[in-house]
Design a protein around this motif. Structure first.
Motif: not given
Length: 316
Positions: A17, A22, A81, A111
């Motif tokens: 994400g 995403t 993310v 991430d």
């Protein structure tokens, strides 16, 4: 949906994400990809973890539909993310995802963590991510991990697409005033934003999100490729900021920048063939002489699947 562990072929999900999009990969326990889905951004913003969770749940649902496995709940889902490097934000997202029962076991990571899994596995290296935001992570030969950058759009993210787009607006307003030379960036940016005049920049900027600024980065690169001096100066400044991230981590984890250092790139600004990547690779030859650039594309969602399979108990 039936529980994943009861399914003879349990499913795993990897989610990457970012601030612009995403990506979701649905795979079986062997790592075979059953579906790839891409959708809206899910980078974490303070207090908006539920919105990110809704995006992720929806995309996982699309992946299950594509794979014709709508009656199966995945056994493990690893979600990486932007913004999850902050413990409070990561915990809030985990709670939101657990409430939505997206999988039997959910793990939330930064991430960069899942990107590192894909780039280096258990080996040492430096990963530079430059998309909407920017951050660099490293793992040293002794297993120690370090981070550089990643302070967010308000006070950091130097060398990112958002950073580049925002500075481009400063350049064209300064050129309009006469504080800087004229630049082709002015017309190109007004066209890209579908604005009539520079006066319209003020209300646009007041409402613009980091991802909106990031959309201007390709415009800067395109104008720079025509030889425009101000656009090229912005690209050079961007490259210097990114090179500094890599050199800083090289010194922290690998003694100095002359040591043999595997380096990988991720993020839209550093896509293979992009102007920023080409110039950064050239700059690193002198800034970090020991750097060996990984040629393969880093796929953070694939790294998330790798981690999910490991949590499932599969050797990878």
């Amino acid at each position: 949906m039936s529980a994943g562990p009861l399914d003879p072929t349990p499913l795993v999900v990897g989610v990457d994400g970012g601030g612009s999009r995403t990506r979701v990969l649905l795979a079986d326990a062997s790592g075979k990809v059953l579906a790839r889905i891409e959708g809206p951004a899910s980078a974490l913003q303070p207090g908006q973890e539920s919105l990110a969770a809704d995006v992720i749940k929806s995309l996982i649902g699309e992946a299950l539909t594509t794979a014709e496995r709508t009656e199966t709940r995945p056994a493990v889902c690893v979600v990486g993310v932007a913004g999850a490097g902050q413990e409070r934000a990561a915990q809030a997202l985990w709670s939101a995802l657990a409430q939505r029962r997206i999988a039997d076991d959910v793990s939330v990571q930064a991430d960069a963590t899942i990107a590192m899994d894909d780039a280096f596995g258990d080996s040492a290296g430096v990963l530079l991510i430059a998309g909407t935001g920017s951050v660099a992570y490293s793992k040293g030969p002794d297993g120690r991990t370090e981070r550089c950058g990643g302070w967010g759009p308000n006070i950091g993210d130097e060398g990112s697409a958002h950073w580049l787009g925002r500075r481009a607006l400063s350049v064209i307003t300064a050129a309009h005033d006469g504080r800087e030379p004229e630049t082709a960036l002015t017309g190109a940016i007004l066209t890209a934003l579908e604005l009539e005049s520079l006066d319209d920049i003020i209300p646009w900027a007041a409402k613009a999100t980091p991802s909106a600024y990031a959309l201007l980065a390709p415009v800067v690169a395109q104008v720079a490729a025509t030889g425009d001096l101000r656009a090229n100066a912005l690209i050079s400044f961007c490259v210097e900021e990114l090179a500094l991230h890599v050199r800083t981590l090289a010194r922290r984890c690998f003694t100095d920048e002359r040591a043999a250092i595997p380096v990988a790139f991720a993020g839209g600004l550093l896509a293979r063939g992009s102007l920023v990547r080409k110039r950064l690779e050239q700059r690193l030859k002198s800034a970090v002489p020991g750097a060996t650039i990984r040629s393969e594309e880093v796929d953070a969602a694939r790294g998330a699947v790798r981690r999910a399979r490991r949590l499932l108990g599969v050797e990878v």
